[in-house]
Design a protein around this motif. Structure first.
Motif, PDB file in Angstrom:
ATOM      1  N   ALA A 194      -0.959  -0.495   4.186  1.00 25.66           N
ATOM      2  CA  ALA A 194       0.094  -0.276   5.178  1.00 25.66           C
ATOM      3  C   ALA A 194      -0.437  -0.005   6.581  1.00 25.66           C
ATOM      4  O   ALA A 194       0.335  -0.058   7.541  1.00 25.66           O
ATOM      5  CB  ALA A 194       0.977   0.895   4.742  1.00 25.66           C
TER       6      ALA A 194
ATOM      7  N   SER B  76       7.172  -4.829   9.476  1.00 30.66           N
ATOM      8  CA  SER B  76       7.135  -4.769   8.015  1.00 30.66           C
ATOM      9  C   SER B  76       8.407  -5.426   7.518  1.00 30.66           C
ATOM     10  O   SER B  76       9.497  -5.131   8.021  1.00 30.66           O
ATOM     11  CB  SER B  76       7.122  -3.317   7.521  1.00 30.66           C
TER      12      SER B  76
ATOM     13  N   ASP C  32       1.768   0.300  12.724  1.00 33.22           N
ATOM     14  CA  ASP C  32       1.699  -0.264  11.374  1.00 33.22           C
ATOM     15  C   ASP C  32       2.145   0.771  10.335  1.00 33.22           C
ATOM     16  O   ASP C  32       2.975   0.490   9.453  1.00 33.22           O
ATOM     17  CB  ASP C  32       0.263  -0.732  11.093  1.00 33.22           C
ATOM     18  N   GLY C  33       1.600   1.976  10.452  1.00 28.71           N
ATOM     19  CA  GLY C  33       1.981   3.034   9.512  1.00 28.71           C
ATOM     20  C   GLY C  33       3.473   3.303   9.587  1.00 28.71           C
ATOM     21  O   GLY C  33       4.160   3.434   8.565  1.00 28.71           O
TER      22      GLY C  33
ATOM     23  N   SER D 245       5.910   1.253  10.723  1.00 30.22           N
ATOM     24  CA  SER D 245       6.793   0.159  10.314  1.00 30.22           C
ATOM     25  C   SER D 245       7.005   0.225   8.797  1.00 30.22           C
ATOM     26  O   SER D 245       8.118   0.048   8.304  1.00 30.22           O
ATOM     27  CB  SER D 245       6.261  -1.209  10.756  1.00 30.22           C
ATOM     28  N   THR D 246       5.947   0.537   8.069  1.00 31.59           N
ATOM     29  CA  THR D 246       6.085   0.675   6.611  1.00 31.59           C
ATOM     30  C   THR D 246       6.937   1.895   6.271  1.00 31.59           C
ATOM     31  O   THR D 246       7.860   1.815   5.449  1.00 31.59           O
ATOM     32  CB  THR D 246       4.687   0.813   5.955  1.00 31.59           C
TER      33      THR D 246
HETATM   34 MG    MG Z   1       2.454  -1.117   7.931  1.00 37.44          MG
END
Ligand code: MG
Ligand code: AMP
Length: 326
Positions: A159, A228, A272-273, A275-276
């Motif tokens: 993730a 994501s 990124d973290g 969006s998950t």
């Molecule tokens: Mg992510």
């Protein structure tokens, strides 16, 4: 005279732009197609340095390459990791806490049970899931310097790895004198500076239902834009779709009406973290999180096709029909 000087200046800027050579390199790494576009003279060397960085990260973090440091740790339960991986683990665990556990970098046993890490997809039996979930719930990760000990848990950086990679790539490019670049690492886009002509970058947000279409276009400066989406990896069994993002509370693929979440933030890792995590939370909780965090913006695409944009993006989003989240 002033006018002549102005014209010369404009000409100089234009020829300056024209001399900004564009170099694009596409390659496959971290299980996805990556594309780096770099403007300027030193592009080839800069891209090579970036690629070396990505390969090194993959060698450490991959869960599918049996000889990676993380794969060896997952198999052995206790092992040393390189210092940069320890730092990444600490940051990811912190972000996990901040998101109330929606982001969890320690559910490899569950992601592999569903086959998402290998591509051997299947719906686990209720007993298998219950057993894996019980271990996960009762488990822990402990750190002592660079030694990691796993109890009932195993690491999956899926993730955040690409976001961390794009941060590092942008760092490498800048060290090599690059002031204008755009990278796409799977669903992760990150930019360095502005376009060589001084304009902002246009980033399309994919239509989750149609690979060839997009729901809108974001106009951005130097930032990360990370999406994501359930459409990025899934399988179907008996007419039901199972996506690769799991709810750590249930061990099941998320099913909450969201089709994609895009996060815009300066850091690729953070975007990124989040969006998950926001995908796991669902729209309502994600919006509450956005209000309290105050350090990112987001685009939500719902399964019925409607599009919601947090207010910081409202003026830079080109889309025929969307609602602004205040
Ligand atoms: Mg992510
Ligand atoms: P992303 O594409 O960034 O949303 O990350 C999805 C990947 O992260 C999946 O393919 C899994 O490897 C892993 N993953 C799935 N669910 C979670 C979760 N709730 N927290 C952290 N990682 C997850």
């Amino acid at each position: 005279m002033k006018r002549v000087i102005f014209c010369i200046l404009v000409l100089f800027l234009l020829t300056g732009c024209a001399s900004q050579k564009k170099t694009t390199r596409d390659f496959f790494a971290m299980d996805t197609v990556m594309s780096l576009t770099v403007y300027g003279k030193n592009a080839d060397a800069a891209i090579s340095a970036a690629q070396t960085e990505i390969n090194a990260m993959e060698k450490t973090l991959s869960v599918t390459k049996a000889d990676s440091a993380v794969a060896r740790l997952n198999a052995a339960g206790t092992a040393e990791l390189p210092e940069d991986a320890i730092a990444l683990l600490k940051r990811t665990l912190e972000l996990s806490e901040k998101t109330g556990g929606a982001l969890s970098p320690t559910l490899y046993r569950l992601t592999s049970l569903w086959g998402f890490t290998t591509g051997d997809y299947r719906v686990p039996t209720a007993e298998e899931l219950e057993a894996a979930l019980a271990e996960y719930r009762g488990g822990s990760v402990s750190l002592s310097n660079i030694t990691v000990s796993l109890d009932g848990r195993s690491l999956d950086f899926g993730a955040v790895a690409k976001g961390e990679a794009s941060d590092r790539v942008c760092g490498r490019l800048k060290e090599n004198g690059v002031s204008s670049a755009i990278l796409s690492l799977g669903g992760n886009v990150q930019t360095v500076g502005l376009k060589p002509d001084g304009e902002r970058w246009s980033i399309a947000i994919r239509d989750p239902k149609n690979e060839a279409d997009y729901v809108g276009i974001l106009s951005v400066g130097e930032t990360a834009v990370v999406t994501s989406g359930g459409y990025q990896r899934f399988f179907e069994e008996n007419g039901k779709r199972y996506i690769h993002i799991l709810d750590p509370e249930t061990g099941y693929p998320v099913e909450n009406g969201l089709a994609s979440v895009t996060v815009v933030a300066p850091s690729g890792f953070y975007a990124d973290g989040l969006s998950t995590a926001l995908y796991v939370m669902g729209k309502q909780q994600a919006v509450e999180f956005w209000r309290s965090a105050g350090d990112f913006e987001a685009v939500f695409v719902v399964e019925d096709g409607s599009v919601f944009v947090t207010k910081g993006l409202a003026d830079s989003f080109d889309c025929p029909d969307f609602q602004v989240i205040e």
